[in-house]
Scaffold this active site. Structure first.
Site: not given
Ligand code: HC1
Ligand code: SF4
Length: 574
Positions: A283, A286, A303, A323, A362, A365, A370, A507
């Site tokens: 990142e 980028e 993220c 990103s 998550k 996700e 993809e 998070c």
């Molecule tokens: Fe998160 Fe991440 S910080 S998004 O908040 O970018 O869920 O804890 O795991 O993938 O590392 C959540 C937290 C986590 C991702 C990272």
């Protein structure tokens, strides 16, 4: 100030307070159900629908809801009279009379606020067996389950979704007795514009909204001798899981988690922090690339999967802004099934990747087409912090008394920069630490960019890097994100980089964390712990992570190079 008499004691309270606020200030407990004070957002769910907080006010013919009724000069209030207590018991009995009574097997058993109220008010019988709702459960999504039969119409989820997150998914469906909260026309959640942020689940007092429970899939994988099961644990989990075992909010439990996971039988015990460092490598590169090559700015972090869903649904014209980096959770899956498989001489098909995340989004996700089309670079099962806590409880693990241990080698090392991913502001601070050194070629001595920290919903800071002033924006909560996005759409954004996290606090306040009932003090303690863990780390910049350096040397080549692109970057779809 106004003079009132409360349970026989004369006192002065602030004009404009509700009776409930006055009671809280003087240490009188009045039970509530629909009431929810989302202090950090200045939003209160004040629908006064449940009538659980009623009190007696002299001169008034009926009991009044203390959450909505304001104090006035000379008011005489009784929260402890027979009539008031009976009124509260009656309200709860009426709610229970048409509530499914499957508490023993309910996903919210012992975490249900209605159940706790019945206990607190000493309810031992429900004199009426009311008519029941008989709706289908909505199991359409990978993230959350909606059971309308358990909805008590408190509207907390609605306030969270519509006012805090501005997603407008939830509202009352049907009328009168038939009503419950759901998406328009009671469409499947999977067909709505839900981001799966899980904040509605976080505030639901009953099991009307819960996470999809994947714990049995994890136990099955662990019991399968054909499978090599590796696990990753997200940054925010380590400062919250202790709460499920009566440890103080903000207890740092990283070492205990590693020990617990080994006891549960995982073959590889790893850290999402490792892949968060990897994310920063990509990142930061980028960002520098976009700045130096007239690329699209601002660049937004990518993220948080609820945030990704949000901009895909609501800002489809801005898909080139975020990103292209996959999230750390997904990067971890990609590296586990390629580099790690190679190093360990394992067939990727036999590797099961489990994630423990503070987040419901998550789960969805990990199932995005993809990100799953190549089975050799994905995440298989996602559980939340809460599910992890329940698994440890059912395995009889005495979590608070476990000794500490380290994560396994190859994907277990992390820096302080990755730890702070768990809080709002952390991802952009981590990226800034690396970008600073890469742009200037100088060592960054003070890595604490305190101007990026805090819990204000929208924050901004300017960081001077060499001869450039980098303008950084931060938002947490999707309503705040919307404001920054509207500015970008209007061509008025002054930022080079923006971090967005969907959940209040980032998070640490995720929809899969131990229930915090809107208490921002808990979020503050978790945040403090995140920065404490960062401070205690030997290395605090992602590009100094030795396992990551080796990963590039042995496998990936250059950050932002071809192989990194293939494995670690993605695209978005409206
Ligand atoms: Fe998160 Fe991440 S910080 S998004 O908040 O970018 O869920 O804890 O795991 O993938 O590392 C959540 C937290 C986590 C991702 C990272
Ligand atoms: Fe709204 Fe988030 Fe709940 Fe979806 S998960 S209904 S977006 S609060």
């Amino acid at each position: 100030m106004v003079n009132i008499e409360f349970n026989g004691t004369k006192m002065q309270v602030e004009k404009g307070s509700t009776i409930l606020e006055a009671a809280n200030k003087i240490g009188v407990h009045i039970p509530t159900l629909c009431h929810l004070n989302l202090e950090g957002f200045g939003i209160v769910n004040q629908v006064a629908s449940c009538r659980v907080c009623v009190v007696e006010v002299e001169g008034r013919p009926t009991l009044v809801p203390s959450c909505a009724e304001k104090v006035y000069e000379g008011m005489v209030i009784h929260s402890d009279s027979f009539r008031a207590m009976n009124g509260r018991r009656m309200a709860v009995k009426l709610l229970l009379s048409n509530h499914p009574k499957d508490c023993l097997s309910c996903p919210k058993n012992l975490e249900c606020e209605l159940q706790a109220l019945a206990q607190e008010l000493g309810i031992r019988e429900i004199p009426w067996e009311g008519e029941r709702l008989d709706y289908e459960k909505d199991n359409s999504s990978f993230s959350l389950v909606k059971d309308p039969n358990k909805c008590v119409m408190c509207r907390r989820c609605e306030t969270m979704c519509n006012e805090v997150q501005t997603c407008n998914i939830l509202s009352a469906v049907n009328r009168g007795f038939e009503s419950f909260v759901g998406p328009a026309f009671n469409m499947d959640m999977a067909d709505s514009s839900c981001t799966f942020c899980g904040q509605c689940v976080a505030v639901c007092p009953t099991a009307a909204l819960t996470e999809v429970d994947n714990t049995r899939h994890v136990w099955n994988a662990l019991a399968n001798p054909e499978k090599h099961v590796v696990v990753q644990i997200a940054p925010a989990v380590r400062v919250a899981i202790g709460e499920m075992f009566d440890m103080a909010p903000g207890s740092i439990t990283t070492g205990k988690i590693a020990t617990a996971l080994r006891r549960m039988g995982f073959d590889g015990v790893f850290d999402t922090d490792f892949s968060a460092d990897l994310t920063i490598m990509e990142e930061a590169t980028e960002l520098i690339h976009r700045i130096q090559h007239n690329g699209t700015l601002p660049m937004l972090t990518s993220c948080c999967p609820a945030w990704v869903k949000f901009f895909e649904h609501q800002f489809p014209d801005l898909l080139d802004i975020p990103s292209t980096c996959k999230s750390p959770q997904i990067m971890f899956g990609a590296i586990a099934k390629t580099y790690y498989a190679e190093k360990k001489n394992l067939d990727p098909q036999n590797i099961t990747v489990v994630s423990i995340m503070p987040c419901l989004a998550k789960k969805a996700e990990s199932k995005r087409p993809e990100l799953t089309k190549d089975e050799n670079s994905n995440v298989d099962i996602v559980i939340t912090t809460r599910e992890f806590g329940r698994m440890m409880k059912s395995a009889g693990i005495d979590f608070p008394n476990l000794e500490d241990s380290d994560f396994d080698k190859l994907m277990g090392e992390s820096t302080g920069a990755s730890v702070i991913f768990g809080t709002t502001g952390g991802v952009i601070e981590a990226a800034t630490r690396t970008a600073y050194e890469w742009i200037t070629g100088e060592e960054l001595e003070n890595v604490d960019f305190v101007q990026l920290r805090g819990l204000e919903g929208i924050r901004e800071a300017t960081v001077t890097i060499g001869d450039m002033d980098l303008h950084i924006g931060i938002a947490h909560g999707l309503g705040n994100a919307r404001k920054l996005l509207d500015e970008i759409r209007a061509g008025k954004s002054k930022f080079h980089a923006i971090e967005i996290m969907a959940c209040p606090g980032g998070c640490i306040g995720g929809g899969g964390q131990p229930y915090h009932h809107g208490d921002m003090n808990i979020i503050r303690e978790r945040q403090k712990a995140i920065y404490e863990e960062d401070k205690g780390k030997k290395r605090r910049k992602s590009h100094e992570n030795e396992e990551i350096i080796k990963l590039y040397e042995e496998f990936l080549g250059e950050p932002y190079g071809q192989k990194a692109h293939d494995l670690l970057h993605t695209h978005y779809e409206a």
